[in-house]
Enzyme design. Sequence first.
Site, PDB file in Angstrom:
ATOM      1  N   HIS A 160       0.823  -1.229   0.000  1.00  0.00           N
ATOM      2  CA  HIS A 160       0.000   0.000   0.000  1.00  0.00           C
ATOM      3  C   HIS A 160       0.851   1.271   0.000  1.00  0.00           C
ATOM      4  O   HIS A 160       0.305   2.366  -0.159  1.00  0.00           O
ATOM      5  CB  HIS A 160      -0.931   0.031   1.215  1.00  0.00           C
ATOM      6  CG  HIS A 160      -1.932  -1.081   1.249  1.00  0.00           C
ATOM      7  ND1 HIS A 160      -2.896  -1.246   0.274  1.00  0.00           N
ATOM      8  CD2 HIS A 160      -2.110  -2.116   2.123  1.00  0.00           C
ATOM      9  CE1 HIS A 160      -3.625  -2.314   0.553  1.00  0.00           C
ATOM     10  NE2 HIS A 160      -3.169  -2.863   1.667  1.00  0.00           N
ATOM     11  N   ASP A 196      -2.385 -10.727  -2.369  1.00  0.00           N
ATOM     12  CA  ASP A 196      -2.942 -10.305  -1.081  1.00  0.00           C
ATOM     13  C   ASP A 196      -4.438 -10.004  -1.275  1.00  0.00           C
ATOM     14  O   ASP A 196      -4.871  -9.639  -2.374  1.00  0.00           O
ATOM     15  CB  ASP A 196      -2.209  -9.045  -0.590  1.00  0.00           C
ATOM     16  CG  ASP A 196      -2.616  -8.618   0.812  1.00  0.00           C
ATOM     17  OD1 ASP A 196      -1.906  -8.967   1.764  1.00  0.00           O
ATOM     18  OD2 ASP A 196      -3.659  -7.924   0.944  1.00  0.00           O
ATOM     19  N   HIS A 198      -6.038  -7.509  -0.322  1.00  0.00           N
ATOM     20  CA  HIS A 198      -6.264  -6.084  -0.593  1.00  0.00           C
ATOM     21  C   HIS A 198      -5.490  -5.640  -1.830  1.00  0.00           C
ATOM     22  O   HIS A 198      -4.387  -6.121  -2.088  1.00  0.00           O
ATOM     23  CB  HIS A 198      -5.815  -5.255   0.617  1.00  0.00           C
ATOM     24  CG  HIS A 198      -6.457  -5.671   1.910  1.00  0.00           C
ATOM     25  ND1 HIS A 198      -5.893  -6.601   2.758  1.00  0.00           N
ATOM     26  CD2 HIS A 198      -7.627  -5.280   2.470  1.00  0.00           C
ATOM     27  CE1 HIS A 198      -6.684  -6.771   3.814  1.00  0.00           C
ATOM     28  NE2 HIS A 198      -7.751  -5.981   3.665  1.00  0.00           N
ATOM     29  N   ASP A 285      -4.094 -13.424   3.656  1.00  0.00           N
ATOM     30  CA  ASP A 285      -5.350 -12.927   4.234  1.00  0.00           C
ATOM     31  C   ASP A 285      -6.545 -13.285   3.344  1.00  0.00           C
ATOM     32  O   ASP A 285      -7.677 -12.900   3.653  1.00  0.00           O
ATOM     33  CB  ASP A 285      -5.298 -11.413   4.532  1.00  0.00           C
ATOM     34  CG  ASP A 285      -4.677 -10.577   3.437  1.00  0.00           C
ATOM     35  OD1 ASP A 285      -4.365 -11.125   2.357  1.00  0.00           O
ATOM     36  OD2 ASP A 285      -4.509  -9.356   3.648  1.00  0.00           O
TER      37      ASP A 285
HETATM   38  C1  OKP Z   1      -2.861  -4.485   4.676  1.00  0.00           C
HETATM   39  B1  OKP Z   1      -2.488  -5.632   3.734  1.00  0.00           B
HETATM   40  C2  OKP Z   1      -7.702   0.517   9.023  1.00  0.00           C
HETATM   41  C3  OKP Z   1      -8.872  -0.244   8.467  1.00  0.00           C
HETATM   42  C4  OKP Z   1      -8.560  -0.903   7.198  1.00  0.00           C
HETATM   43  C5  OKP Z   1      -6.502  -1.781   6.506  1.00  0.00           C
HETATM   44  C6  OKP Z   1      -6.146  -3.080   5.903  1.00  0.00           C
HETATM   45  C7  OKP Z   1      -4.722  -3.093   5.507  1.00  0.00           C
HETATM   46  C8  OKP Z   1      -4.325  -4.414   4.929  1.00  0.00           C
HETATM   47  N1  OKP Z   1      -7.415   0.075  10.302  1.00  0.00           N
HETATM   48  N2  OKP Z   1      -7.612  -1.933   7.362  1.00  0.00           N
HETATM   49  O1  OKP Z   1      -2.933  -5.462   2.426  1.00  0.00           O
HETATM   50  O2  OKP Z   1      -2.809  -6.936   4.211  1.00  0.00           O
HETATM   51 ZN    ZN Z   2      -4.059  -7.561   2.750  1.00  0.00          ZN
END
Ligand code: OKP
Ligand code: ZN
Length: 342
Positions: A160, A196, A198, A285
């Site tokens: 990210h 991933d 996300h 994940d």
């Molecule tokens: C990171 B990776 C913020 C709410 C959203 C973010 C997820 C980040 C995932 N606390 N959470 O891509 O596994």
């Molecule tokens: Zn993720």
Amino acid sequence: MKWFFSSQQRTHQGGVEMNRGTMVPCHESAERCDIIAAALQAGGYGPPTAPTDGGEAPLRALHDGAYVDFLRQAYPDWQASGRSGSALPFTFVGPGMRRDRVGASIFARLGHYGFDVGTPIVEGTWNAAYWSAQTALSAAAAIAQGETLAFALCRPPGHHAGRAQFGGYCYLNNAALAAQALRHAGHQRVAVLDVDYHHGNGTQELFWNRQDVFYGSIHADPETDFPFFSGFADETGEGAGHGATLNLPLPQGTTWDTYQTALDTLCQAATNHGASAVVLSLGVDTWQGDPISGFSLQTSDFYHLGQRIARLGCPVLVVMEGGYAVAEVGHNVLKVIAGLRG
Ligand code: OKP
Ligand code: ZN
């Protein structure tokens, strides 16, 4: 298989994060890398190779120099302003506001460089992110020297993080740094394949205009999931990079049946691009029990995922991203590696 890790990466201990309106303990814990490291050793992969210190030059070649300076100084500046605990942004740059003003105040700079309120900066964050990046770079060097498979136990994750942006638990983009290192080592075309849960908005941003590094991702539809404003199917790259970005969003509840079709499409695109090396941005994940995610992959599916990537016939550098079901991350990562080894 050589695998890389430094215990310096444990020094980021985040505390709390804002998640869908409530403060919760950070999901991205140091325990995650302890469990993966233990699983690798128990699985017979031996002790980790410690990364070498390549300094800040490779980081500054991809990230904005002032951003790197901000990351290094953010926590000392936060403390100098009389604060303790986690440094988090709370004011962001909206339309019509001054994107060109970085700001002298630590609060301004957190809002300028941050894009969410879930990515705390604490005392050890810079050190951990720095060594996570060095872990990816050292694993890339091993691939450059002829290894056909290497595993970078990166933590904190990176996909990210953009040129001048932190968020989504990410500060420095480990996978992008590794891809860039492989380019320097002589691979004319590199594919970053991001599995991933996300979307890796940071990696996409870094290679958006470039043809030499393909970015392809399978992830949860941003209509329902973080990062919400990136990862739609119509984002395909621009300029020289037009067509070198591929986004394959899938709905919550996705099982292997649907996932494997997308994975075939992703792998075919990497082949069509002509990549001679692959960086696998690996998040587990997508596992059915992950506490912050909504896909339904089973542990055994991860073996087939690894196997499909291996069929590309390229050297593969695995860079760890997400996976928050701490008791299961180790097993799931080991399945991917077993599949990659065939
Ligand atoms: C990171 B990776 C913020 C709410 C959203 C973010 C997820 C980040 C995932 N606390 N959470 O891509 O596994
Ligand atoms: Zn993720």
